[in-house]
Design a protein around this motif. Sequence first.
Motif, PDB file in Angstrom:
ATOM      1  N   ILE A 142       0.843  -1.208   0.000  1.00 58.58           N
ATOM      2  CA  ILE A 142       0.000   0.000   0.000  1.00 58.58           C
ATOM      3  C   ILE A 142       0.872   1.251   0.000  1.00 58.58           C
ATOM      4  CG2 ILE A 142      -1.663   1.349   1.354  1.00 58.58           C
ATOM      5  CD1 ILE A 142      -2.789  -1.367   2.341  1.00 58.58           C
ATOM      6  N   ASN A 143       1.917   1.223   0.819  1.00 62.06           N
ATOM      7  CA  ASN A 143       2.807   2.382   0.895  1.00 62.06           C
ATOM      8  C   ASN A 143       3.544   2.601  -0.421  1.00 62.06           C
ATOM      9  OD1 ASN A 143       4.371   4.478   2.356  1.00 62.06           O
ATOM     10  ND2 ASN A 143       6.058   3.062   2.008  1.00 62.06           N
ATOM     11  N   GLN A 144       4.070   1.509  -0.996  1.00 59.23           N
ATOM     12  CA  GLN A 144       4.832   1.619  -2.233  1.00 59.23           C
ATOM     13  C   GLN A 144       3.951   2.024  -3.410  1.00 59.23           C
ATOM     14  OE1 GLN A 144       8.102   1.335  -2.206  1.00 59.23           O
ATOM     15  NE2 GLN A 144       8.338   1.753  -4.387  1.00 59.23           N
ATOM     16  N   LYS A 145       2.722   1.540  -3.432  1.00 61.80           N
ATOM     17  CA  LYS A 145       1.813   1.777  -4.555  1.00 61.80           C
ATOM     18  C   LYS A 145       1.132   3.136  -4.460  1.00 61.80           C
ATOM     19  CE  LYS A 145      -0.645   0.327  -8.177  1.00 61.80           C
ATOM     20  NZ  LYS A 145      -0.038   0.014  -9.486  1.00 61.80           N
ATOM     21  N   TYR A 146       0.728   3.521  -3.241  1.00 67.41           N
ATOM     22  CA  TYR A 146      -0.114   4.710  -3.112  1.00 67.41           C
ATOM     23  C   TYR A 146       0.519   5.839  -2.284  1.00 67.41           C
ATOM     24  CZ  TYR A 146      -3.537   1.330  -4.799  1.00 67.41           C
ATOM     25  OH  TYR A 146      -4.189   0.381  -5.536  1.00 67.41           O
TER      26      TYR A 146
ATOM     27  N   LYS B 144       3.720   6.178  -0.998  1.00 66.18           N
ATOM     28  CA  LYS B 144       5.087   6.503  -1.430  1.00 66.18           C
ATOM     29  C   LYS B 144       5.874   7.272  -0.361  1.00 66.18           C
ATOM     30  CE  LYS B 144       3.731   6.484  -6.301  1.00 66.18           C
ATOM     31  NZ  LYS B 144       4.116   5.082  -6.490  1.00 66.18           N
ATOM     32  N   LEU B 145       5.667   6.907   0.898  1.00 64.13           N
ATOM     33  CA  LEU B 145       6.420   7.470   2.013  1.00 64.13           C
ATOM     34  C   LEU B 145       7.677   6.642   2.232  1.00 64.13           C
ATOM     35  CD1 LEU B 145       3.482   8.027   4.540  1.00 64.13           C
ATOM     36  CD2 LEU B 145       4.669   9.792   3.234  1.00 64.13           C
ATOM     37  N   PRO B 146       8.672   7.178   2.961  1.00 62.24           N
ATOM     38  CA  PRO B 146       9.810   6.338   3.349  1.00 62.24           C
ATOM     39  C   PRO B 146       9.305   5.058   4.016  1.00 62.24           C
ATOM     40  CG  PRO B 146      10.264   8.621   3.887  1.00 62.24           C
ATOM     41  CD  PRO B 146       8.847   8.577   3.408  1.00 62.24           C
ATOM     42  N   PHE B 147       9.990   3.957   3.781  1.00 62.52           N
ATOM     43  CA  PHE B 147       9.497   2.624   4.150  1.00 62.52           C
ATOM     44  C   PHE B 147       8.992   2.533   5.585  1.00 62.52           C
ATOM     45  CE2 PHE B 147      10.260  -1.810   5.499  1.00 62.52           C
ATOM     46  CZ  PHE B 147       9.493  -2.481   4.561  1.00 62.52           C
ATOM     47  N   VAL B 148       9.851   2.884   6.558  1.00 64.21           N
ATOM     48  CA  VAL B 148       9.459   2.710   7.957  1.00 64.21           C
ATOM     49  C   VAL B 148       8.353   3.680   8.365  1.00 64.21           C
ATOM     50  CG1 VAL B 148      11.669   1.744   8.665  1.00 64.21           C
ATOM     51  CG2 VAL B 148      11.333   4.208   8.768  1.00 64.21           C
ATOM     52  N   ILE B 149       8.339   4.867   7.784  1.00 65.84           N
ATOM     53  CA  ILE B 149       7.284   5.828   8.104  1.00 65.84           C
ATOM     54  C   ILE B 149       5.943   5.323   7.591  1.00 65.84           C
ATOM     55  CG2 ILE B 149       6.421   8.172   7.716  1.00 65.84           C
ATOM     56  CD1 ILE B 149       9.247   9.148   7.570  1.00 65.84           C
TER      57      ILE B 149
ATOM     58  N   ILE C  51       8.770  10.001  14.469  1.00 63.29           N
ATOM     59  CA  ILE C  51       8.752   9.274  13.199  1.00 63.29           C
ATOM     60  C   ILE C  51       7.885   9.975  12.158  1.00 63.29           C
ATOM     61  CG2 ILE C  51       8.080   7.112  12.071  1.00 63.29           C
ATOM     62  CD1 ILE C  51       8.833   5.692  14.674  1.00 63.29           C
ATOM     63  N   LEU C  52       6.672  10.376  12.557  1.00 65.29           N
ATOM     64  CA  LEU C  52       5.735  10.920  11.571  1.00 65.29           C
ATOM     65  C   LEU C  52       5.981  12.396  11.238  1.00 65.29           C
ATOM     66  CD1 LEU C  52       2.346   9.245  12.576  1.00 65.29           C
ATOM     67  CD2 LEU C  52       4.064   8.481  10.934  1.00 65.29           C
ATOM     68  N   VAL C  53       6.446  13.180  12.205  1.00 66.16           N
ATOM     69  CA  VAL C  53       6.658  14.612  11.959  1.00 66.16           C
ATOM     70  C   VAL C  53       8.122  14.880  11.593  1.00 66.16           C
ATOM     71  CG1 VAL C  53       6.502  16.945  12.899  1.00 66.16           C
ATOM     72  CG2 VAL C  53       4.748  15.251  13.472  1.00 66.16           C
ATOM     73  N   GLN C  54       9.040  14.522  12.480  1.00 65.04           N
ATOM     74  CA  GLN C  54      10.458  14.768  12.195  1.00 65.04           C
ATOM     75  C   GLN C  54      10.931  13.942  10.999  1.00 65.04           C
ATOM     76  OE1 GLN C  54      11.261  14.584  16.827  1.00 65.04           O
ATOM     77  NE2 GLN C  54      13.165  15.051  15.778  1.00 65.04           N
ATOM     78  N   GLY C  55      10.501  12.681  10.943  1.00 64.39           N
ATOM     79  CA  GLY C  55      10.926  11.818   9.854  1.00 64.39           C
ATOM     80  C   GLY C  55      10.464  12.302   8.492  1.00 64.39           C
ATOM     81  N   LEU C  56       9.259  12.882   8.436  1.00 63.19           N
ATOM     82  CA  LEU C  56       8.717  13.359   7.163  1.00 63.19           C
ATOM     83  C   LEU C  56       9.238  14.729   6.762  1.00 63.19           C
ATOM     84  CD1 LEU C  56       4.972  12.209   7.367  1.00 63.19           C
ATOM     85  CD2 LEU C  56       6.690  11.447   5.712  1.00 63.19           C
ATOM     86  N   THR C  57       9.793  15.481   7.693  1.00 57.07           N
ATOM     87  CA  THR C  57      10.217  16.858   7.391  1.00 57.07           C
ATOM     88  C   THR C  57      11.732  17.036   7.355  1.00 57.07           C
ATOM     89  OG1 THR C  57       9.995  17.429   9.748  1.00 57.07           O
ATOM     90  CG2 THR C  57       8.101  17.874   8.324  1.00 57.07           C
ATOM     91  N   ILE C  58      12.495  16.006   7.726  1.00 57.86           N
ATOM     92  CA  ILE C  58      13.948  16.149   7.780  1.00 57.86           C
ATOM     93  C   ILE C  58      14.531  16.443   6.397  1.00 57.86           C
ATOM     94  CG2 ILE C  58      14.320  13.650   7.562  1.00 57.86           C
ATOM     95  CD1 ILE C  58      16.475  16.055   9.658  1.00 57.86           C
ATOM     96  N   GLU C  59      13.952  15.863   5.363  1.00 58.34           N
ATOM     97  CA  GLU C  59      14.463  16.116   4.003  1.00 58.34           C
ATOM     98  C   GLU C  59      14.239  17.556   3.595  1.00 58.34           C
ATOM     99  OE1 GLU C  59      14.267  14.268  -0.544  1.00 58.34           O
ATOM    100  OE2 GLU C  59      12.984  13.445   1.039  1.00 58.34           O
TER     101      GLU C  59
END
Length: 407
Positions: free
Chosen positions: A20-24, A26-31, A393-401
């Motif tokens: 689901i993540n890979q198909k729709y 498209k978030l980093p794997f662990v996130i 994980i959800l906030v810092q992990g998604l915004t670090i890039e």
Amino acid sequence: MNIYLALTILICLSASFAYINQKYLKLPFVIGLFLLSTILSILVFSSKIWLKLPFAEIKLIIQNAHIDKIILDVLLGFLLFAGAMHTNWENLKSQIKSIAIFALFGVAISTLLIASLFFIVSQFLNLQIDFIFCLLFGALISPTDPIAVLGILTKANVPKKTEIKIVGESLFNDGVGVVIFIALLDTLNTGSFNLSHFGVLFIQEAVGGILMGLLLGYFLHLLLKSIDHYETEVLLTIAFVMGGYSLCNYLHIAGALAMVVTGLMVGNFKQEIAMSDTTQEYVHKFWELIDVILNAILFIIIGFVLIVIDFKTSYIILGILSIFIVLVSRIFIVYFPHLLFPKLLKLENKEAKIITWGGLRGGLSLALVLSLPESETKNILLIATYFCVLFSILVQGLTIEKLAKKK
């Protein structure tokens, strides 16, 4: 529920969520996996209101699964070895001063700072928490989680030098944090604090873990060098991780540090002599797959922790405030030595910001808090830890890039 059925459910959920993540998403794997697992947990948690699911039975199954033991006794050794084996020692050595300061002194100072702030805030909220439990919370939440960092940061296009510092810190500070946590837990169980006993226990765990890692790594190197048969050599690496980690637990020394050192040695110490090109390829690919599969299982499991939490309004408020306490502590331990010893750390302002925001928490913190003796205080600390991990994980992990790309 038997072990095979539980593993079947975890693998099926991991595969489904990964697809689901890979198909729709498209978030980093662990996130992606942690997000979907959290959503599933919320649905199960709220089902007692809108659907007649046997919530009490589901909660009991998860409680009896002993998530802390699964993470600490099974997954952690494999994941640390795999992460360390794929880490370049020469890169780590180039940033060793920063890594040592953050991994050792940073964790110790952060433990005290978080404990003090947590104690003050809990008193303000009329929650009577003994200071020893505040110290335990500081010890378990201070280390940046190597599993979360390696799974997220390496995909975030962070500058290489900064990535090395954060990854190196995360590989070693979790071992330091675990050692401090174990020493504090021993103090809680004995009922009195003895500085000399604490120091001896810390040295036994930390130094013993590093020495055991060197011993295991060198002995494994000799065995790998003596043959050229990739199937056997892959089996040897598995045996040394499982046997070595179990031996560390039996001897009461830090298995986490031992696996980091062993992994670094296998991946860096005369690798071209110990293994042929074919063996290197198979060993590295095998441990890459192990890393991916166990990461998937881990982040499914920690999402399920939500189901076993008993929420109260004051606990939730403390949990939210804990996020800010941990962030303030992280800012302090990065910027204080940066300002005090600018020539030693050689951090640029942007790099300091990335290191601060890249201090992710994950499954290790949750496993440690779940290992505490059953009490209402444990439930409070569990909520605070879960909120910190969720935000991390959800906030810092998604915004670090985005932070890394910002000029």
